[in-house]
Scaffold this active site. Sequence first.
Site, mmCIF file in Angstrom:
data_model
loop_
_atom_site.group_PDB
_atom_site.id
_atom_site.type_symbol
_atom_site.label_atom_id
_atom_site.label_comp_id
_atom_site.label_asym_id
_atom_site.label_seq_id
_atom_site.Cartn_x
_atom_site.Cartn_y
_atom_site.Cartn_z
ATOM 1 N N PHE A 154 -1.314 -1.544 -71.841
ATOM 2 C CA PHE A 154 -2.762 -2.445 -72.076
ATOM 3 C C PHE A 154 -3.059 -1.607 -73.049
ATOM 4 O O PHE A 154 -4.542 -1.486 -72.732
ATOM 5 C CB PHE A 154 -2.935 -3.111 -71.330
ATOM 6 C CG PHE A 154 -3.964 -4.569 -71.340
ATOM 7 C CD1 PHE A 154 -3.069 -5.403 -72.343
ATOM 8 C CD2 PHE A 154 -5.475 -4.312 -71.168
ATOM 9 C CE1 PHE A 154 -3.281 -6.974 -72.677
ATOM 10 C CE2 PHE A 154 -5.695 -6.328 -71.046
ATOM 11 C CZ PHE A 154 -4.851 -7.054 -71.735
ATOM 12 N N ILE A 157 -3.203 -1.815 -79.273
ATOM 13 C CA ILE A 157 -2.146 -2.812 -79.331
ATOM 14 C C ILE A 157 -2.017 -4.245 -78.195
ATOM 15 O O ILE A 157 -1.489 -4.972 -78.869
ATOM 16 C CB ILE A 157 -0.672 -1.837 -80.055
ATOM 17 C CG1 ILE A 157 -0.803 -0.732 -81.337
ATOM 18 C CG2 ILE A 157 0.177 -3.241 -80.900
ATOM 19 C CD1 ILE A 157 0.157 -0.185 -81.786
ATOM 20 N N ARG A 178 -3.073 2.348 -65.869
ATOM 21 C CA ARG A 178 -4.979 2.148 -65.385
ATOM 22 C C ARG A 178 -5.287 0.786 -65.907
ATOM 23 O O ARG A 178 -5.035 -0.048 -67.116
ATOM 24 C CB ARG A 178 -5.385 2.918 -66.864
ATOM 25 C CG ARG A 178 -5.849 4.119 -65.890
ATOM 26 C CD ARG A 178 -6.467 5.786 -67.167
ATOM 27 N NE ARG A 178 -6.374 5.449 -68.577
ATOM 28 C CZ ARG A 178 -6.918 5.376 -69.414
ATOM 29 N NH1 ARG A 178 -8.151 6.087 -68.777
ATOM 30 N NH2 ARG A 178 -6.814 5.492 -70.335
ATOM 31 N N ARG A 238 8.523 2.426 -79.344
ATOM 32 C CA ARG A 238 9.246 3.217 -79.372
ATOM 33 C C ARG A 238 10.774 3.418 -78.911
ATOM 34 O O ARG A 238 10.631 2.806 -78.138
ATOM 35 C CB ARG A 238 9.298 5.140 -79.002
ATOM 36 C CG ARG A 238 7.432 5.773 -79.538
ATOM 37 C CD ARG A 238 8.056 6.138 -81.207
ATOM 38 N NE ARG A 238 7.249 6.630 -82.034
ATOM 39 C CZ ARG A 238 6.697 5.859 -82.779
ATOM 40 N NH1 ARG A 238 6.589 4.704 -83.248
ATOM 41 N NH2 ARG A 238 5.487 7.128 -83.661
ATOM 42 N N GLU A 267 17.224 6.105 -83.934
ATOM 43 C CA GLU A 267 17.231 5.654 -85.729
ATOM 44 C C GLU A 267 17.783 6.980 -86.737
ATOM 45 O O GLU A 267 17.062 8.281 -86.569
ATOM 46 C CB GLU A 267 15.345 5.230 -85.922
ATOM 47 C CG GLU A 267 14.899 4.334 -85.064
ATOM 48 C CD GLU A 267 13.084 3.958 -85.166
ATOM 49 O OE1 GLU A 267 12.697 4.552 -86.272
ATOM 50 O OE2 GLU A 267 12.667 3.269 -84.061
ATOM 51 N N HIS A 285 11.775 -0.458 -87.562
ATOM 52 C CA HIS A 285 10.776 -0.235 -87.759
ATOM 53 C C HIS A 285 9.813 -0.666 -88.398
ATOM 54 O O HIS A 285 8.845 0.610 -88.986
ATOM 55 C CB HIS A 285 11.327 2.037 -87.585
ATOM 56 C CG HIS A 285 10.300 1.841 -87.167
ATOM 57 N ND1 HIS A 285 10.285 2.790 -85.694
ATOM 58 C CD2 HIS A 285 8.744 1.914 -86.799
ATOM 59 C CE1 HIS A 285 8.893 3.849 -85.460
ATOM 60 N NE2 HIS A 285 8.532 2.407 -85.322
HETATM 61 C C1 DGY Z 1 2.986 4.409 -85.133
HETATM 62 O O1 DGY Z 1 2.401 4.821 -86.301
HETATM 63 O O2 DGY Z 1 3.829 5.009 -84.494
HETATM 64 C C2 DGY Z 1 4.749 3.516 -85.998
HETATM 65 O O3 DGY Z 1 5.448 3.230 -84.798
HETATM 66 C C3 DGY Z 1 4.266 3.636 -87.443
HETATM 67 O O4 DGY Z 1 3.647 2.305 -87.817
#
Ligand code: DGY
Length: 327
Positions: A154, A157, A178, A238, A267, A285
Amino acid sequence: MKPKVFSTHGLFPPARTLLEKSFDVDYWSREERPPRDELLRRVADKDALICLLTEKVNDELLDRAPKLRIAATVSVGYDNIDVPACTRRKIIATHTPGVLDDTTADFAFALLMAVARRVVEGDAWMRTGTWPGWNLDQLCGGDIWGKTLGIIGFGRIGRAVAKRAQGFDMRILYSDARRAAPEAERDLHAEFVSLDRLLAESDFISVHVPLLPETRHLINAQTLAKMKPGAYLINTSRGPVVDEAALAAALEAKTIRGAALDVFESEPKVLPALVGRKDVVLTPHIASASVETRTKMAMMAAENVIALFEGRRPANALNPEALAAAT
Ligand code: DGY
């Protein structure tokens, strides 16, 4: 003589213009990522490195770059950089936080909607020219509005995803190492729960944790088995956070209903068991890939490099202690 920068990407015109005022910049401009030996060769005489998340900045590279003062990754995630190795050499490491939150959250939501409402399957069907016309039971997916969204991680993003979910009248659960401040929970109508409860109650799970030893394979056979039957998994964080083989097995067993992945364990490879599945949406990605945001990210990396050589502290230093040690 201007300090020398190696940029492993051609960047965008505004970032190039900014950099070229004060630096002698050597760009890697080919579409494919630079081979490792080329990267090591080009960084050898440079004072600064601007790189992407595809480049590992580790002892091997740093040993080959004796003049390097800064490694600036054009990404918010910095699992490509061995920050302690930089600190040991008094090299500043920087990343690009903040500027990509909304763009990435938009995309997480786009994936959520695409997998639940079978957008990609519908698009593929239309292109075959075989759609016979409307019918009552065609491509019925799952509703989004009113469902429960579980957000793992949280941070900025994750919270931006929660904000979007409110427009869909979703119930929002989150788990994180947290707990957020009470105002954030109130404003985002988000309830802090254990990971187990989040897994058991969420219709959609969106993952927003950094890649750390403790988050590698956080989504694995055990956690997938705890997910609510028929739930969907969305990953824009990720790839290695999700055990792809375990995910493919859970989809095959139909214990969960679908997944949408923007990031992958190895990847650019994608597990073949996921590729042929209609219940999986795969994207390369691109969650932060708007022109506006990627330009801001490149500018931010350039500004971090400029700040250091102008004697200022780079705004996005991951190891400011390296700066103190260097002065
Ligand atoms: C990042 O910035 O870590 C993304 O995976 C690519 O924007």
